[in-house]
Each structure stands twice: as C-alpha cells, then as structure tokens.
Design an enzyme around this catalytic site. Structure first.
Site, PDB file in Angstrom:
ATOM      1  N   ASP A  16       0.836  -1.210   0.000  1.00 54.34           N
ATOM      2  CA  ASP A  16       0.000   0.000   0.000  1.00 54.34           C
ATOM      3  C   ASP A  16       0.871   1.260   0.000  1.00 54.34           C
ATOM      4  O   ASP A  16       1.969   1.260   0.557  1.00 54.34           O
ATOM      5  CB  ASP A  16      -0.879  -0.032   1.263  1.00 54.34           C
ATOM      6  CG  ASP A  16      -2.087   0.876   1.134  1.00 54.34           C
ATOM      7  OD1 ASP A  16      -2.315   1.435   0.049  1.00 54.34           O
ATOM      8  OD2 ASP A  16      -2.802   1.031   2.138  1.00 54.34           O
ATOM      9  N   HIS A  33       2.900   3.108  -9.026  1.00 53.51           N
ATOM     10  CA  HIS A  33       2.771   1.654  -9.219  1.00 53.51           C
ATOM     11  C   HIS A  33       4.026   1.088  -9.894  1.00 53.51           C
ATOM     12  O   HIS A  33       4.478  -0.001  -9.583  1.00 53.51           O
ATOM     13  CB  HIS A  33       1.535   1.335 -10.052  1.00 53.51           C
ATOM     14  CG  HIS A  33       0.244   1.712  -9.368  1.00 53.51           C
ATOM     15  ND1 HIS A  33      -0.025   1.399  -8.057  1.00 53.51           N
ATOM     16  CD2 HIS A  33      -0.861   2.395  -9.819  1.00 53.51           C
ATOM     17  CE1 HIS A  33      -1.229   1.859  -7.723  1.00 53.51           C
ATOM     18  NE2 HIS A  33      -1.751   2.478  -8.774  1.00 53.51           N
ATOM     19  N   TRP A  65     -11.451  -2.573  -9.198  1.00 51.44           N
ATOM     20  CA  TRP A  65     -12.108  -2.215 -10.472  1.00 51.44           C
ATOM     21  C   TRP A  65     -12.812  -0.873 -10.369  1.00 51.44           C
ATOM     22  O   TRP A  65     -13.084  -0.235 -11.380  1.00 51.44           O
ATOM     23  CB  TRP A  65     -13.130  -3.287 -10.884  1.00 51.44           C
ATOM     24  CG  TRP A  65     -12.521  -4.609 -11.198  1.00 51.44           C
ATOM     25  CD1 TRP A  65     -12.582  -5.740 -10.424  1.00 51.44           C
ATOM     26  CD2 TRP A  65     -11.735  -4.960 -12.345  1.00 51.44           C
ATOM     27  NE1 TRP A  65     -11.892  -6.765 -11.019  1.00 51.44           N
ATOM     28  CE2 TRP A  65     -11.371  -6.317 -12.210  1.00 51.44           C
ATOM     29  CE3 TRP A  65     -11.313  -4.266 -13.485  1.00 51.44           C
ATOM     30  CZ2 TRP A  65     -10.596  -6.990 -13.161  1.00 51.44           C
ATOM     31  CZ3 TRP A  65     -10.543  -4.939 -14.435  1.00 51.44           C
ATOM     32  CH2 TRP A  65     -10.194  -6.291 -14.260  1.00 51.44           C
ATOM     33  N   LEU A 127      11.804 -20.144  -4.385  1.00 54.66           N
ATOM     34  CA  LEU A 127      10.676 -19.400  -3.820  1.00 54.66           C
ATOM     35  C   LEU A 127       9.391 -19.594  -4.645  1.00 54.66           C
ATOM     36  O   LEU A 127       9.443 -19.594  -5.875  1.00 54.66           O
ATOM     37  CB  LEU A 127      11.039 -17.901  -3.826  1.00 54.66           C
ATOM     38  CG  LEU A 127       9.965 -16.959  -3.275  1.00 54.66           C
ATOM     39  CD1 LEU A 127      10.047 -16.889  -1.761  1.00 54.66           C
ATOM     40  CD2 LEU A 127      10.127 -15.557  -3.855  1.00 54.66           C
TER      41      LEU A 127
HETATM   42  C1  FPP Z   1      -1.796   0.083  -3.525  1.00 55.46           C
HETATM   43  O1  FPP Z   1      -1.335   1.421  -3.537  1.00 55.46           O
HETATM   44  C2  FPP Z   1      -1.212  -0.684  -4.639  1.00 55.46           C
HETATM   45  C3  FPP Z   1      -1.918  -1.313  -5.644  1.00 55.46           C
HETATM   46  C4  FPP Z   1      -3.384  -1.279  -5.760  1.00 55.46           C
HETATM   47  C5  FPP Z   1      -1.261  -2.035  -6.748  1.00 55.46           C
HETATM   48  C6  FPP Z   1       0.049  -2.675  -6.427  1.00 55.46           C
HETATM   49  C7  FPP Z   1       0.578  -3.361  -7.621  1.00 55.46           C
HETATM   50  C8  FPP Z   1       1.892  -3.446  -7.929  1.00 55.46           C
HETATM   51  C9  FPP Z   1       2.977  -2.820  -7.129  1.00 55.46           C
HETATM   52  C10 FPP Z   1       2.287  -4.209  -9.138  1.00 55.46           C
HETATM   53  C11 FPP Z   1       2.460  -5.680  -8.855  1.00 55.46           C
HETATM   54  C12 FPP Z   1       2.800  -6.396 -10.104  1.00 55.46           C
HETATM   55  C13 FPP Z   1       2.782  -7.747 -10.307  1.00 55.46           C
HETATM   56  C14 FPP Z   1       3.176  -8.247 -11.652  1.00 55.46           C
HETATM   57  C15 FPP Z   1       2.400  -8.731  -9.300  1.00 55.46           C
HETATM   58  P1  FPP Z   1      -2.432   2.592  -3.606  1.00 55.46           P
HETATM   59  O2  FPP Z   1      -2.619   2.953  -5.041  1.00 55.46           O
HETATM   60  O3  FPP Z   1      -3.685   2.157  -2.912  1.00 55.46           O
HETATM   61  O4  FPP Z   1      -1.711   3.734  -2.824  1.00 55.46           O
HETATM   62  P2  FPP Z   1      -2.423   4.906  -1.979  1.00 55.46           P
HETATM   63  O5  FPP Z   1      -3.163   4.225  -0.845  1.00 55.46           O
HETATM   64  O6  FPP Z   1      -1.259   5.718  -1.499  1.00 55.46           O
HETATM   65  O7  FPP Z   1      -3.328   5.635  -2.918  1.00 55.46           O
END
Ligand code: FPP
Length: 232
Positions: A16, A33, A65, A127
């Site tokens: 997060d 991201h 979504w 892993l």
């Molecule tokens: C939450 O941060 C993060 C996500 C919803 C997406 C996380 C995904 C990745 C890091 C990519 C992973 C890739 C693979 C191939 C497995 P947020 O957007 O909710 O952050 P915020 O709370 O600060 O808005």
C-alpha cells in the site's frame, strides 16, 4: 537476524502507498505503481535468502475495479509488461509463479500470460511467488461454497473440506502479513488463510520498501510467540 525460519514460511504483502508516494513527488499515480514493481523485485530477491519459501502479494483486489478507468488500464498494462518481461529472469532465479483470484473480468490476454507464466515456472524449486490478481477474500470463500454446493455432498463439511476448495489449497497459510503505508486493515486479503497470521504494519510507503524492511518484519515475527488460541 534469526538463523532459521520455520519451513515452509509464507509472508504475505499488502503493498500500500503507491499513490501517496507519487503524490509526494507530484507524479501521476501510475508512476507510483511502476516504482512499486521495482520494490517488489528487490523484495522477491531478498525473500529466499531470508528463508521465506512462499511470498504472496495483493496486486489487484476485486474492489480495485472501482478505481478510475485510466488507473485500472494502467495497472493491467503493468501486469502485462511485468509478465512478458520478467518471466525469463524469474526462471533464472528458480522462482515458481502462481496466481490467486477469480478469472472472471480479467482481460483474456492477461489470463493467457498468467497461464503461460504458471506453466513455464511450474518445475522451479525455489521461492513460490503468489500474485493475488482480481482477488477478494470474501469472493474466495463464496467460490469455495459454490464449489461444495456443486458437489451435491450428503455429508457435513469440515474445515479441511472447506480449505481444500480455496484457490490454492496446497499453499501453507501465511505466517506473517505485512501492510505498508501505516494503514492497519486486512482489506479483504487472505480472510480464511490469515486466521492465525501475525500482523506487521509499517509506515514505509510500498515503493520505498526493501530488504531492510522485510528483515525488520521477520525480526518482529521471531520475537512473538504464536499460540493458536491455546495457553502455555
Ligand atoms: C496500492 O497502492 C497498490 C496497488 C493497488 C497495486 C500494487 C501493484 C503493484 C505494485 C504491481 C504488482 C505487479 C505484479 C506483476 C504482481 P495505492 O494505489 O492504494 O496507494 P495509496 O493508498 O497511497 O493511494
């Protein structure tokens, strides 16, 4: 650092804070991201060396979504990119990749890449990396109920029967769930499997996370005594 962790040892990550990391730098959320993927690469590399056998990550939830369409599309493109570009490296590092979540609603080409990645790495013995994509704990439980209903059983269902209908029944339950960015919630992650998991929260935003943070979480875990509801 502890010499040995119990084996198997499953660490689950709620990654997060990507959006806040980007905002602090006046960047679009998608760059947060993207930086999150770099953090994930560092973490996967460090995990096996620390004795972690299973690492799962909450990459996209059934609730995600409802984010703006451009962000959802951007995240799907990042998954495509990562799967196409990183599987070769994953192969070299002997990592097995698996997925948990519902397939319905996912773009067909991403599903194809997921199947390909799973098949390509199925024989790897290092892993196990589990990407929870289009995953929701409640949805997983409802899916298991529906699987059981479709079996027309005559006998009552045990916890073991039920757990056997979850997405990845052979994967051990998470020993430790880590959530970054200061939030202290499970947000529908591993609801059944996380019943006895230790929880570790850190203020670090996910894109800043690295091996040192993972070590700190494990140190926290090894300092705690798990009792599974009994007294000692
Ligand atoms: C939450 O941060 C993060 C996500 C919803 C997406 C996380 C995904 C990745 C890091 C990519 C992973 C890739 C693979 C191939 C497995 P947020 O957007 O909710 O952050 P915020 O709370 O600060 O808005």
């Amino acid at each position: 650092m502890p010499d040995t962790l119990p084996s198997p040892f499953h660490v689950a990550l709620i990654m997060d804070g990507n959006g806040r990391w980007a905002k602090k730098r006046f960047l679009p959320r998608l760059l947060g991201h993207r930086a999150g993927i770099k953090a994930l690469e560092r973490t996967v590399r460090a995990a096996w060396k620390l004795g972690i056998t299973h690492l799962s990550v909450y990459a996209f939830s059934t609730e995600n979504w409802s984010r703006p369409e451009t962000e959802v599309k951007g995240l799907m493109s990042l998954f495509r990119f990562s799967l196409r570009r990183k599987v070769e490296e994953i192969q070299r590092e002997n990592v097995r990749i698996r997925f948990a979540g519902t397939r319905s609603g996912m773009p067909p080409d991403v599903l194809e890449l997921m199947d390909w990645a799973e098949k390509t790495t199925a024989g790897n013995t290092g892993l196990t990396f589990i990407a929870c994509l289009n995953y929701g704990g409640r949805r997983e439980i409802v899916d298991a109920v529906n699987t059981l209903l479709a079996e027309n059983r005559k006998s009552p269902v045990s916890e073991k029967d039920f757990a056997g209908r979850l997405y990845l029944p052979d994967v051990p339950d998470p020993d430790l769930i880590i959530r970054t960015s200061g939030e202290q919630r499970l947000s529908n992650f591993w609801l059944w499997e996380g019943a006895y998991s230790e929880l570790y929260f850190t203020e670090t935003l996910w894109p800043d996370f690295g091996p040192g943070d993972l070590e700190a979480a494990i140190e926290y875990f090894t300092g705690r005594e798990r009792r599974y509801g009994s007294v000692r």
